[in-house]
Write an enzyme that holds these catalytic residues in place. Structure first.
Site, PDB file in Angstrom:
ATOM      1  N   PHE A  87      22.024  13.006 -21.049  1.00 25.29           N
ATOM      2  CA  PHE A  87      22.368  12.823 -19.634  1.00 25.29           C
ATOM      3  C   PHE A  87      21.518  13.666 -18.687  1.00 25.29           C
ATOM      4  O   PHE A  87      21.700  13.598 -17.475  1.00 25.29           O
ATOM      5  CB  PHE A  87      23.850  13.177 -19.404  1.00 25.29           C
ATOM      6  CG  PHE A  87      24.812  12.367 -20.227  1.00 25.29           C
ATOM      7  CD1 PHE A  87      24.496  11.087 -20.645  1.00 25.29           C
ATOM      8  CD2 PHE A  87      26.040  12.897 -20.597  1.00 25.29           C
ATOM      9  CE1 PHE A  87      25.381  10.331 -21.415  1.00 25.29           C
ATOM     10  CE2 PHE A  87      26.930  12.154 -21.362  1.00 25.29           C
ATOM     11  CZ  PHE A  87      26.600  10.866 -21.770  1.00 25.29           C
ATOM     12  N   LYS A 109      21.494  22.124 -26.384  1.00 29.00           N
ATOM     13  CA  LYS A 109      21.060  22.147 -27.781  1.00 29.00           C
ATOM     14  C   LYS A 109      20.736  20.720 -28.225  1.00 29.00           C
ATOM     15  O   LYS A 109      21.393  20.151 -29.095  1.00 29.00           O
ATOM     16  CB  LYS A 109      22.129  22.791 -28.659  1.00 29.00           C
ATOM     17  CG  LYS A 109      22.390  24.250 -28.267  1.00 29.00           C
ATOM     18  CD  LYS A 109      23.306  24.965 -29.231  1.00 29.00           C
ATOM     19  CE  LYS A 109      23.441  26.442 -28.867  1.00 29.00           C
ATOM     20  NZ  LYS A 109      24.207  27.216 -29.845  1.00 29.00           N
ATOM     21  N   ALA A 143      32.026  27.191 -27.635  1.00 31.39           N
ATOM     22  CA  ALA A 143      32.691  27.341 -26.334  1.00 31.39           C
ATOM     23  C   ALA A 143      34.162  27.726 -26.498  1.00 31.39           C
ATOM     24  O   ALA A 143      34.689  28.539 -25.733  1.00 31.39           O
ATOM     25  CB  ALA A 143      32.576  26.037 -25.548  1.00 31.39           C
ATOM     26  N   LYS A 194      20.148  22.129 -36.248  1.00 34.50           N
ATOM     27  CA  LYS A 194      21.394  22.516 -36.903  1.00 34.50           C
ATOM     28  C   LYS A 194      22.489  21.477 -36.667  1.00 34.50           C
ATOM     29  O   LYS A 194      23.406  21.327 -37.475  1.00 34.50           O
ATOM     30  CB  LYS A 194      21.835  23.919 -36.474  1.00 34.50           C
ATOM     31  CG  LYS A 194      21.951  24.143 -34.958  1.00 34.50           C
ATOM     32  CD  LYS A 194      23.321  23.853 -34.414  1.00 34.50           C
ATOM     33  CE  LYS A 194      23.361  24.054 -32.913  1.00 34.50           C
ATOM     34  NZ  LYS A 194      24.677  23.827 -32.335  1.00 34.50           N
ATOM     35  N   ARG A 258      31.713  19.626 -33.241  1.00 36.53           N
ATOM     36  CA  ARG A 258      31.860  18.183 -33.009  1.00 36.53           C
ATOM     37  C   ARG A 258      30.891  17.381 -33.869  1.00 36.53           C
ATOM     38  O   ARG A 258      31.171  16.239 -34.232  1.00 36.53           O
ATOM     39  CB  ARG A 258      31.697  17.860 -31.530  1.00 36.53           C
ATOM     40  CG  ARG A 258      30.372  18.209 -30.934  1.00 36.53           C
ATOM     41  CD  ARG A 258      30.347  18.026 -29.429  1.00 36.53           C
ATOM     42  NE  ARG A 258      31.199  18.988 -28.747  1.00 36.53           N
ATOM     43  CZ  ARG A 258      31.323  19.079 -27.432  1.00 36.53           C
ATOM     44  NH1 ARG A 258      30.635  18.260 -26.660  1.00 36.53           N
ATOM     45  NH2 ARG A 258      32.097  19.979 -26.880  1.00 36.53           N
ATOM     46  N   ASN A 259      29.729  17.979 -34.219  1.00 32.79           N
ATOM     47  CA  ASN A 259      28.786  17.279 -35.083  1.00 32.79           C
ATOM     48  C   ASN A 259      29.321  17.151 -36.499  1.00 32.79           C
ATOM     49  O   ASN A 259      29.175  16.109 -37.138  1.00 32.79           O
ATOM     50  CB  ASN A 259      27.435  17.999 -35.076  1.00 32.79           C
ATOM     51  CG  ASN A 259      26.706  17.828 -33.756  1.00 32.79           C
ATOM     52  OD1 ASN A 259      26.125  16.789 -33.488  1.00 32.79           O
ATOM     53  ND2 ASN A 259      26.758  18.848 -32.908  1.00 32.79           N
TER      54      ASN A 259
END
Length: 331
Positions: A87, A109, A143, A194, A258-259
């Site tokens: 974005f 990242k 976070a 990563k 989340r990955n």
């Protein structure tokens, strides 16, 4: 840049919110850009981000919100970009003011799709920002843990060590430790890669591979990352430092990753589209996989893990079959 330089945060997600929390610890006030005015209005009403890290309360009197990116740039000295990489161009589309005289900090990242450039390269090539005016914020720093004020470590990469030190001081708090580095490209590529390895770890978790296999996967991943960094940006670095290995470990293993979650869903049989819809968050590693795979067509580095994730995500190869093939290449 000096101690009075005005900090601005660009982005409305969880990482942008965490960075704002850190910045406000040492700054009297900050500027904060969010694209949607309704998110800003709700934030001011609730004194917290309505969508992300909702447990963190803010003194909104110390925040100058705006949905006008040109106003933000005009009134700020240090611009911290913390938007998802896909974005970034969309956020900058309305920008009319120059950036070459601003200090740009990328906390993104990810890689800018289509151009296949890391964010520092993108600002250099498309916005004529000098190298010394760009820094990278990296390291194992979820976070969610920043929100809880759990001790975390950030590395600030910049070719100008004095500016890196000044930014380091602005980000040093009771719950954040900072260090500096001049390996901007290495740190940035590691931050991107990563996420790919975290997806791989998630896929294996979804396929019910155990901790023993995961340990071998991650130890091979750091070697793969090192080969890529050495080929694309050859300079002395210790790949075992927290900006590289530490960031990989936390992303591959953490419940906040989340990955890894995205990969786990793929391993359990979700399609890419379904996993993306259900997550309602961006898994940067999905985009990074294609970008790094395409960049590596030039370098031809041995990267079996990246290749396997690419085959699963973009060529729809069976995760079961692909990971079985990958397991024969690991050692």
């Amino acid at each position: 840049m000096n101690e009075k330089s005005k900090i601005a945060v660009i982005g409305g997600g969880s990482w942008a919110t965490a960075i704002a929390k850190i910045a406000l610890t040492n700054a009297q006030e900050i500027n904060w850009y969010m694209r949607r005015q309704e998110q800003i209005d709700e934030f001011i009403r609730l004194s917290k981000n309505p969508s992300y890290l909702t447990g963190v309360k803010f003194d909104t009197d110390r925040i100058n919100f705006t949905s006008d990116i040109n106003k933000l740039v005009r009134t700020s000295d240090i611009l911290i970009f913390a938007t998802p990489s896909p974005f970034l161009k969309q956020h900058l589309k309305k920008l009319k003011r120059p950036l070459h005289n601003k200090f740009i900090v990328t906390a993104i990242k990810g890689i800018v799709p289509d151009e296949n450039l890391v964010v520092t390269e993108y600002f250099e090539q498309f916005y004529n920002v000098p190298k010394d005016n760009i820094a990278v914020l990296a390291g194992p720093c979820h976070a969610e843990e920043v929100a809880l004020e759990r001790l975390s470590y950030l590395t600030i990469g910049c070719t100008d060590r004095e500016r890196a030190r000044m930014l380091s001081q602005r980000f040093n708090t009771s719950f954040i430790r900072t260090s500096i580095s001049d390996d901007i490209m290495g740190i940035e590529y590691s931050s991107v890669m990563k996420n790919i390895y975290s997806i791989a770890a998630g896929i294996c978790h979804g396929l019910k591979y155990g901790d023993n296999f995961q340990a071998v996967l991650v130890s091979n991943a750091i070697q793969e990352m090192n080969r890529f960094c050495n080929a694309t940006n050859p300079l002395h670095r210790d790949i075992n430092e927290s900006a590289y290995l530490g960031d990989l470990l936390v992303t591959a293993y953490s419940k906040f990753s989340r990955n890894r979650l995205f990969g786990t869903m793929i391993g359990k049989g979700y399609s890419v589209k379904t996993a993306q819809i259900e997550m309602e968050m961006i898994a940067e590693g999905y985009y990074a996989t294609k970008c790094i795979h395409e960049i590596n067509e030039k370098y031809q580095i041995s990267m079996p893990i990246v290749d396997s994730v690419f085959e699963i995500l973009y060529n729809r190869v069976s995760p079961t079959m692909e990971i079985r093939k990958l397991s024969e290449k690991l050692k």
